[in-house]
Design an enzyme around this catalytic site. Structure first.
Site, PDB file in Angstrom:
ATOM      1  N   HIS A 199       6.005  -0.974  -8.017  1.00 47.46           N
ATOM      2  CA  HIS A 199       4.633  -0.516  -8.273  1.00 47.46           C
ATOM      3  C   HIS A 199       4.219   0.481  -7.188  1.00 47.46           C
ATOM      4  CE1 HIS A 199       0.166  -1.419  -9.026  1.00 47.46           C
ATOM      5  NE2 HIS A 199       0.172  -0.813  -7.851  1.00 47.46           N
ATOM      6  N   GLU A 200       4.408   0.106  -5.921  1.00 44.91           N
ATOM      7  CA  GLU A 200       3.998   0.994  -4.816  1.00 44.91           C
ATOM      8  C   GLU A 200       4.848   2.266  -4.791  1.00 44.91           C
ATOM      9  OE1 GLU A 200       1.290   0.245  -3.612  1.00 44.91           O
ATOM     10  OE2 GLU A 200       1.183  -1.897  -4.053  1.00 44.91           O
TER      11      GLU A 200
ATOM     12  N   HIS B 221       3.678   4.951  -7.246  1.00 38.75           N
ATOM     13  CA  HIS B 221       2.478   5.676  -6.819  1.00 38.75           C
ATOM     14  C   HIS B 221       2.812   7.030  -6.180  1.00 38.75           C
ATOM     15  CE1 HIS B 221      -1.057   3.323  -7.630  1.00 38.75           C
ATOM     16  NE2 HIS B 221      -0.591   2.233  -7.037  1.00 38.75           N
TER      17      HIS B 221
ATOM     18  N   GLU C  70      -4.196   2.573 -10.571  1.00 38.62           N
ATOM     19  CA  GLU C  70      -3.570   1.264 -10.393  1.00 38.62           C
ATOM     20  C   GLU C  70      -3.006   0.715 -11.703  1.00 38.62           C
ATOM     21  OE1 GLU C  70      -2.835  -0.227  -7.669  1.00 38.62           O
ATOM     22  OE2 GLU C  70      -3.799   1.309  -6.439  1.00 38.62           O
TER      23      GLU C  70
ATOM     24  N   MET D 264       0.855  -1.191   0.000  1.00 41.75           N
ATOM     25  CA  MET D 264       0.000   0.000   0.000  1.00 41.75           C
ATOM     26  C   MET D 264       0.885   1.232   0.000  1.00 41.75           C
ATOM     27  SD  MET D 264      -2.896   1.452  -0.072  1.00 41.75           S
ATOM     28  CE  MET D 264      -3.172   3.221  -0.017  1.00 41.75           C
ATOM     29  N   GLU D 265       0.594   2.144  -0.942  1.00 37.49           N
ATOM     30  CA  GLU D 265       1.485   3.260  -1.265  1.00 37.49           C
ATOM     31  C   GLU D 265       1.345   4.467  -0.344  1.00 37.49           C
ATOM     32  OE1 GLU D 265      -2.237   3.806  -3.940  1.00 37.49           O
ATOM     33  OE2 GLU D 265      -1.076   2.147  -3.120  1.00 37.49           O
ATOM     34  N   ASN D 266       1.182   4.272   0.950  1.00 39.46           N
ATOM     35  CA  ASN D 266       1.054   5.410   1.867  1.00 39.46           C
ATOM     36  C   ASN D 266       2.208   6.391   1.686  1.00 39.46           C
ATOM     37  OD1 ASN D 266      -1.115   3.916   3.506  1.00 39.46           O
ATOM     38  ND2 ASN D 266       0.658   2.573   3.660  1.00 39.46           N
TER      39      ASN D 266
END
Length: 248
Positions: free
Chosen positions: A179-180, A183, A202, A151-153
């Site tokens: 990928h993350e 973001h 996404e 998850m890209e927080n």
């Protein structure tokens, strides 16, 4: 923007979207009015802590969407990449990794390579977009019982600890990490107006995760098979136009 105040056992490592500004014994150096304002009395004096808790106050964050807020707390071992990267002549972010002690041996053996990969990816994305990494730091936290790959927080990416980097890391795992990271340019700075546009956010990060693998310097060993994996992952979805594709 967000300012976080967190209470936690002294033995725990805490991460959020920004750096910690101060870490003190609970209540130490703060007025009665301050404690009352933030409803801290009950937490401080009635909390069931194994030891005297610490109060972590984090710097005010950049502006970002609430779904990108992050907080991790637990018995983590922290690694730091050392001096920050230099990006387009300016200091880049500090890069850190948090893992549970069970993964310390396998990660320690490959940490130098991992930090080089992340640094190369950040440099590549900054040059590609003509926009350096826009936040003060990057924590990569590998945690248990996390349902998704990552998850890209903002500034604090959370991964399933099954993604923790080691000498046996697969191409897919490295793709998920990149990928993350991508973001932070597509999704964290520029965020969709509503959830019905999440597919574009996404979909583009999926493309960029593979593109970084192919184009970034220092990742040559991972490049073989990257595009083949991209197509094999997505071809079934793209063929079902009525279910999974959107016109742009």
């Amino acid at each position: 923007t967000y300012t976080l105040i967190c209470f936690a056992p002294a033995e725990w490592a805490i991460n959020s979207n920004e750096f910690e500004e101060t870490v003190t014994r609970v209540g130490e150096g703060y007025s009665e009015a301050f404690l009352t304002k933030y409803s801290m009395h009950k937490v401080i004096f009635e909390g069931n802590y194994p030891s005297q808790p610490l109060m972590h106050i984090f710097k005010r964050s950049a502006k970002f969407s609430p779904y990108l807020f992050a907080l991790t707390a637990g018995d983590f071992v922290k690694y730091e990449a050392g001096p920050p990267l230099m990006l387009q002549g300016k200091p880049g972010p500090y890069i850190r990794v948090s893992i549970r002690p069970e993964y310390e041996k396998s990660f320690t053996a490959t940490q130098e390579q991992f930090f080089k990969i992340i640094g190369s990816a950040i440099t590549f994305m900054g040059e590609l977009c003509d926009f350096p990494y826009p936040f003060s730091k990057l924590d990569l936290c590998f945690v248990p019982d996390f349902r998704y790959g990552g998850m890209e927080n903002v500034g604090c990416i959370i991964f399933s600890e099954s993604m923790c980097y080691s000498s046996t890391t697969s191409l897919h795992t490295l793709y998920v990490i990149l990928h993350e990271l991508s973001h932070h340019w597509f999704g964290d700075i520029v965020t969709m107006k509503w959830w019905n546009n999440l597919w574009l956010n996404e979909g583009f990060a999926t493309f960029m995760g593979h593109y970084i693998l192919v184009k970034a310097k220092g990742l040559e060993v991972f490049q073989a098979g990257s595009w083949e994996k991209f197509y094999s992952m997505k071809q079934g979805l793209y063929h079902r136009e009525n279910q999974a594709t959107h016109s742009i």
